[in-house]
Motif scaffolding. Sequence first.
Motif, PDB file in Angstrom:
ATOM      1  N   ILE A 228      16.743  16.815  19.000  1.00  0.00           N
ATOM      2  CA  ILE A 228      16.995  15.515  18.373  1.00  0.00           C
ATOM      3  C   ILE A 228      15.654  15.021  17.845  1.00  0.00           C
ATOM      4  CG2 ILE A 228      17.824  13.160  18.688  1.00  0.00           C
ATOM      5  CD1 ILE A 228      19.512  14.204  21.029  1.00  0.00           C
ATOM      6  N   ARG A 229      15.565  14.914  16.530  1.00  0.00           N
ATOM      7  CA  ARG A 229      14.319  14.500  15.889  1.00  0.00           C
ATOM      8  C   ARG A 229      14.485  13.116  15.294  1.00  0.00           C
ATOM      9  NH1 ARG A 229      11.068  19.130  14.607  1.00  0.00           N
ATOM     10  NH2 ARG A 229      12.164  21.059  15.194  1.00  0.00           N
ATOM     11  N   ALA A 230      13.526  12.258  15.552  1.00  0.00           N
ATOM     12  CA  ALA A 230      13.476  10.934  14.931  1.00  0.00           C
ATOM     13  C   ALA A 230      12.083  10.769  14.346  1.00  0.00           C
ATOM     14  CB  ALA A 230      13.767   9.840  15.946  1.00  0.00           C
ATOM     15  N   SER A 231      12.001  10.392  13.080  1.00  0.00           N
ATOM     16  CA  SER A 231      10.689  10.349  12.427  1.00  0.00           C
ATOM     17  C   SER A 231      10.598   9.191  11.452  1.00  0.00           C
ATOM     18  CB  SER A 231      10.413  11.668  11.702  1.00  0.00           C
ATOM     19  OG  SER A 231      11.358  11.882  10.656  1.00  0.00           O
ATOM     20  N   TRP A 232       9.356   8.817  11.190  1.00  0.00           N
ATOM     21  CA  TRP A 232       9.031   7.847  10.147  1.00  0.00           C
ATOM     22  C   TRP A 232       7.942   8.454   9.280  1.00  0.00           C
ATOM     23  CZ3 TRP A 232       4.250   5.638   9.105  1.00  0.00           C
ATOM     24  CH2 TRP A 232       4.242   4.645   8.117  1.00  0.00           C
ATOM     25  N   GLU A 233       8.090   8.314   7.967  1.00  0.00           N
ATOM     26  CA  GLU A 233       7.102   8.847   7.033  1.00  0.00           C
ATOM     27  C   GLU A 233       6.723   7.779   6.022  1.00  0.00           C
ATOM     28  OE1 GLU A 233       6.659  12.912   4.510  1.00  0.00           O
ATOM     29  OE2 GLU A 233       8.360  11.655   3.943  1.00  0.00           O
ATOM     30  N   GLY A 234       5.432   7.652   5.754  1.00  0.00           N
ATOM     31  CA  GLY A 234       4.955   6.720   4.745  1.00  0.00           C
ATOM     32  C   GLY A 234       4.132   7.442   3.695  1.00  0.00           C
ATOM     33  N   ARG A 235       4.422   7.179   2.429  1.00  0.00           N
ATOM     34  CA  ARG A 235       3.669   7.763   1.307  1.00  0.00           C
ATOM     35  C   ARG A 235       2.920   6.634   0.604  1.00  0.00           C
ATOM     36  NH1 ARG A 235       5.173  13.038  -0.146  1.00  0.00           N
ATOM     37  NH2 ARG A 235       6.886  13.845   1.156  1.00  0.00           N
TER      38      ARG A 235
ATOM     39  N   GLU B 267       0.925  13.067  11.966  1.00  0.00           N
ATOM     40  CA  GLU B 267       0.423  13.879  10.855  1.00  0.00           C
ATOM     41  C   GLU B 267      -0.143  12.973   9.770  1.00  0.00           C
ATOM     42  OE1 GLU B 267       2.106  17.116   7.549  1.00  0.00           O
ATOM     43  OE2 GLU B 267       3.411  16.379   9.156  1.00  0.00           O
ATOM     44  N   TYR B 268      -1.258  13.407   9.189  1.00  0.00           N
ATOM     45  CA  TYR B 268      -1.845  12.674   8.062  1.00  0.00           C
ATOM     46  C   TYR B 268      -2.375  13.674   7.045  1.00  0.00           C
ATOM     47  CZ  TYR B 268      -4.877   9.780   5.196  1.00  0.00           C
ATOM     48  OH  TYR B 268      -5.473   9.159   4.125  1.00  0.00           O
ATOM     49  N   ASN B 269      -2.060  13.429   5.767  1.00  0.00           N
ATOM     50  CA  ASN B 269      -2.577  14.227   4.663  1.00  0.00           C
ATOM     51  C   ASN B 269      -3.279  13.293   3.689  1.00  0.00           C
ATOM     52  OD1 ASN B 269      -1.431  17.149   4.909  1.00  0.00           O
ATOM     53  ND2 ASN B 269       0.270  15.794   5.445  1.00  0.00           N
ATOM     54  N   SER B 270      -4.533  13.597   3.370  1.00  0.00           N
ATOM     55  CA  SER B 270      -5.324  12.727   2.509  1.00  0.00           C
ATOM     56  C   SER B 270      -4.929  12.905   1.043  1.00  0.00           C
ATOM     57  CB  SER B 270      -6.816  13.028   2.689  1.00  0.00           C
ATOM     58  OG  SER B 270      -7.140  14.289   2.130  1.00  0.00           O
ATOM     59  N   ASP B 271      -5.538  12.117   0.188  1.00  0.00           N
ATOM     60  CA  ASP B 271      -5.309  12.171  -1.253  1.00  0.00           C
ATOM     61  C   ASP B 271      -5.765  13.534  -1.778  1.00  0.00           C
ATOM     62  OD1 ASP B 271      -5.176  11.861  -3.965  1.00  0.00           O
ATOM     63  OD2 ASP B 271      -6.371  10.027  -4.045  1.00  0.00           O
ATOM     64  N   ARG B 272      -4.809  14.346  -2.195  1.00  0.00           N
ATOM     65  CA  ARG B 272      -5.137  15.719  -2.587  1.00  0.00           C
ATOM     66  C   ARG B 272      -5.802  15.816  -3.950  1.00  0.00           C
ATOM     67  NH1 ARG B 272       0.943  18.112  -3.767  1.00  0.00           N
ATOM     68  NH2 ARG B 272       1.689  16.395  -5.041  1.00  0.00           N
ATOM     69  N   ARG B 273      -5.948  14.712  -4.667  1.00  0.00           N
ATOM     70  CA  ARG B 273      -6.657  14.740  -5.958  1.00  0.00           C
ATOM     71  C   ARG B 273      -8.162  14.815  -5.770  1.00  0.00           C
ATOM     72  NH1 ARG B 273      -5.716   9.358  -8.371  1.00  0.00           N
ATOM     73  NH2 ARG B 273      -5.760   8.750  -6.174  1.00  0.00           N
TER      74      ARG B 273
ATOM     75  N   ILE C  17       0.832  -1.202   0.000  1.00  0.00           N
ATOM     76  CA  ILE C  17       0.000   0.000   0.000  1.00  0.00           C
ATOM     77  C   ILE C  17       0.866   1.251   0.000  1.00  0.00           C
ATOM     78  CG2 ILE C  17      -1.930  -1.144   1.157  1.00  0.00           C
ATOM     79  CD1 ILE C  17      -1.014   0.248   3.759  1.00  0.00           C
ATOM     80  N   PHE C  18       2.159   1.106   0.359  1.00  0.00           N
ATOM     81  CA  PHE C  18       3.075   2.235   0.372  1.00  0.00           C
ATOM     82  C   PHE C  18       3.819   2.333  -0.958  1.00  0.00           C
ATOM     83  CE2 PHE C  18       2.825   1.309   4.971  1.00  0.00           C
ATOM     84  CZ  PHE C  18       2.444   2.568   5.425  1.00  0.00           C
TER      85      PHE C  18
ATOM     86  N   VAL D 140       1.450   9.817   5.717  1.00  0.00           N
ATOM     87  CA  VAL D 140       1.373   9.759   7.165  1.00  0.00           C
ATOM     88  C   VAL D 140       2.779   9.916   7.732  1.00  0.00           C
ATOM     89  CG1 VAL D 140       1.599   7.236   7.250  1.00  0.00           C
ATOM     90  CG2 VAL D 140       0.476   8.444   9.135  1.00  0.00           C
ATOM     91  N   GLN D 141       2.882  10.557   8.897  1.00  0.00           N
ATOM     92  CA  GLN D 141       4.191  10.755   9.513  1.00  0.00           C
ATOM     93  C   GLN D 141       4.053  10.726  11.023  1.00  0.00           C
ATOM     94  OE1 GLN D 141       7.433  13.679   8.212  1.00  0.00           O
ATOM     95  NE2 GLN D 141       6.602  14.749   9.981  1.00  0.00           N
ATOM     96  N   ALA D 142       5.044  10.122  11.686  1.00  0.00           N
ATOM     97  CA  ALA D 142       5.136  10.120  13.143  1.00  0.00           C
ATOM     98  C   ALA D 142       6.527  10.623  13.519  1.00  0.00           C
ATOM     99  CB  ALA D 142       4.913   8.719  13.700  1.00  0.00           C
ATOM    100  N   GLN D 143       6.591  11.471  14.555  1.00  0.00           N
ATOM    101  CA  GLN D 143       7.867  12.088  14.910  1.00  0.00           C
ATOM    102  C   GLN D 143       7.988  12.242  16.425  1.00  0.00           C
ATOM    103  OE1 GLN D 143      10.317  15.622  12.917  1.00  0.00           O
ATOM    104  NE2 GLN D 143       8.518  16.425  13.964  1.00  0.00           N
ATOM    105  N   TRP D 144       9.204  12.034  16.921  1.00  0.00           N
ATOM    106  CA  TRP D 144       9.552  12.293  18.317  1.00  0.00           C
ATOM    107  C   TRP D 144      10.662  13.335  18.332  1.00  0.00           C
ATOM    108  CZ3 TRP D 144      14.449  11.145  20.512  1.00  0.00           C
ATOM    109  CH2 TRP D 144      14.535  11.363  21.901  1.00  0.00           C
TER     110      TRP D 144
END
Length: 731
Positions: free
Chosen positions: A539-546, A593-599, A512-513, A553-557
């Motif tokens: 100190i930033r640690a993050s994961w992002e999925g497209r 953070e979540y951003n929906s399908d911008r189309r 799905i990614f 979607v993104q998660a960050q500490w």
Amino acid sequence: MRFQYLAIFLFFFATTYAQQEDKSFTVKYINQEIKLDGILDEPIWSEAEAAGDFWEYFPIDSIQAREQSEIKMLYDETNLYIGITVYTAGSNYAIESLRRDFRAGNSDNITLLFDTFNDGNNAFLFGTNPYGVRREGLVSGGGLDLRGFTISWDVKWRGESKMYENYYTSELIIPLTSFKFREGERKWRFNSYRFDTQSNESSTWMQIPQNQNIYGLTFMGDMIFEKPLGKSRTPFAVIPYITTGWFNDREASLQESSVKVGGDAKISIGNSMNLDVTLNPDFSQVEVDDQVTNLSRFEVSLPEKRQFFIDNNDLFASFGGSRDANPFFSRRIGIAEDPDGNTIENPIVAGVRLSGKVNNDLRLGFFNIQTEKDALNEIPSVNNSMLALQHLVFSRSNIGLFFINKQTLGDDAFIVDEERYNRVLGIDYNLISADNTWSGKYYLHKSFQPESSGKDLSTGVNTQYNSRNWNIFTDWVYIGENYRSDLGFIRRTDIVKGGTGIRRTFWPENSIFNNHSFRIFPTFIWRPSQDMQNTDYSIRASWEGRFQDQSRVQAQWVNRYTYLFNSFDPTRTEGAVELPADSDYYYSSYQLEYNSDRRRIFAYGLEATFGDFYNGNRFSLEGSLNLRIQPKALVSVQFNYDKISLPDPYSSADIWLISPRFDLTFSKSLFWATLVQYSNQRDNLGINSRLQWRFAPLSDLFLVYTDNYFVDRFSPKFRSINLKLTYWLNI
């Protein structure tokens, strides 16, 4: 060690030679008329060579595009004619509205990039969509990031589109005077990118890997002119204006009506240089700034929207570090502070601006702008000037030199001696490798002002490595405690700042990614005048999925440390007890953070932040909602809620920022936009409503209504109405 050197050599060999073979097409010279109607029915179009065989960029960057596009070009002594055929899976197109200069990524459209000097650094951009709505812009800095991308630039050209079943055609006529190029040129570098919402596909003429920007200037083919290009034939344009307005300032108990005239002139010097002249400019029609909630100790930079400063702006604004040490920030001109520290407009009397290419490798920029004396607010008349040179080295890198001078005129008693002048001299080296794998910036700047006593340098080193799977960068900055750039954007002085970021990207199959990535980014700040005391770190640690449907979607500490040298209230509550000076804080927070399908017709984004904040807690919710009523309207709402909870006796607050926007496009020449902004942090409810009628190319009639109210007592603060007429006249 020898194995490591061999691995590095093989990697560079692979990245250098894995690029697609060069593509090119011929632009035929013609002597016959092209009727602009969006229909490619003139017989000459059948004789034109086509740029086709587009490659898919998203979701897969290694296959031919499923929905193809075809671009044909012709030219004569005056114009470049472009015929485009865009094949689609249907006719259910997505567009924002009929307004010019639309955003591209969320709608159906095609964009053309022209690198007229073949340097891989700068390009002109023209785009259109199935409804024939146009946009134009400039790309600078090789298109490495959005800082080198603007659609605020305007120029005269025409375009129309025609929709058919499963495809649409577009016809563009762009005067050659809209470009800058060398007389006698036979070749421009060219690329095109396209967004297709129905097939969820982005495609490009030249194959571009997804780790590179779709508008980047690395991967481009050639358009070959059948005969050399001649000299520009329209060297002079005059853009006069007249405006009448009324305002009522309730705070100052001042009410006034006015009539104002002025204008701009654009003078072409050869084919490659442009002289812009402005006299008594008026920016009443410029869109108001988007308000922001500021919880930091520092000033927030906002983008330039005034047309006079846009063309070739990268020549002036790209020096130094954009975040910490930018020596020139055009919004400083025309803005000043009154005796109470309030930011107010300081009118520009006149200005000249020369910019463009001197020869194949050298670019030149110069401006001189005079602002008006305002004795009532103790603001002197100031002369602002800058000279910038940029010379191409190697394949795409360049060396830049600049000199900035801000000089106070007159001998008024309110002029402080140390502010009589400020001068900055600097040199930058901008690295862009041929394949965009390596980029960076290395600079050294020195300021001069009255009674300067050393420690007035600003220097930085930035290097980035970008491959398909890895993005690694390091950025180091030093700013001396006496360094000043009054025309720049300098968050703070007396710092050494260092940060290194590492991102690892994965490209899973049958998922799905489309891709997902992990990133770690530590940043540290020390203060040289305090024996290199560590004053801040994050100190930033993050994961992002497209996702495959373009949602994200993104998660960050984030873990932070802050030492306060001065007292500070993050809520900015009037009369609040501030966090004391000489105190320090360790705090962590989490962000989702979540951003929906911008189309989609309705698209949204949400971001939640929660955790520690100094010696208390913070919960923030930020979001955007966008609804398209095609093709006439776009309705959007931006909102930001911050709940700051600090222990007694410090201030806690619920901070709201809500900004609904209504964009109505009655036609491709009549627009009505209204922005409402409510901010209890700024104690302001603002309304800005603008009606624009583009009655001729780049000629407009504006009616602008602005109203501001105090939030706490809901009483009028400032109200104005402006009517402005501008007309673009070629001589």
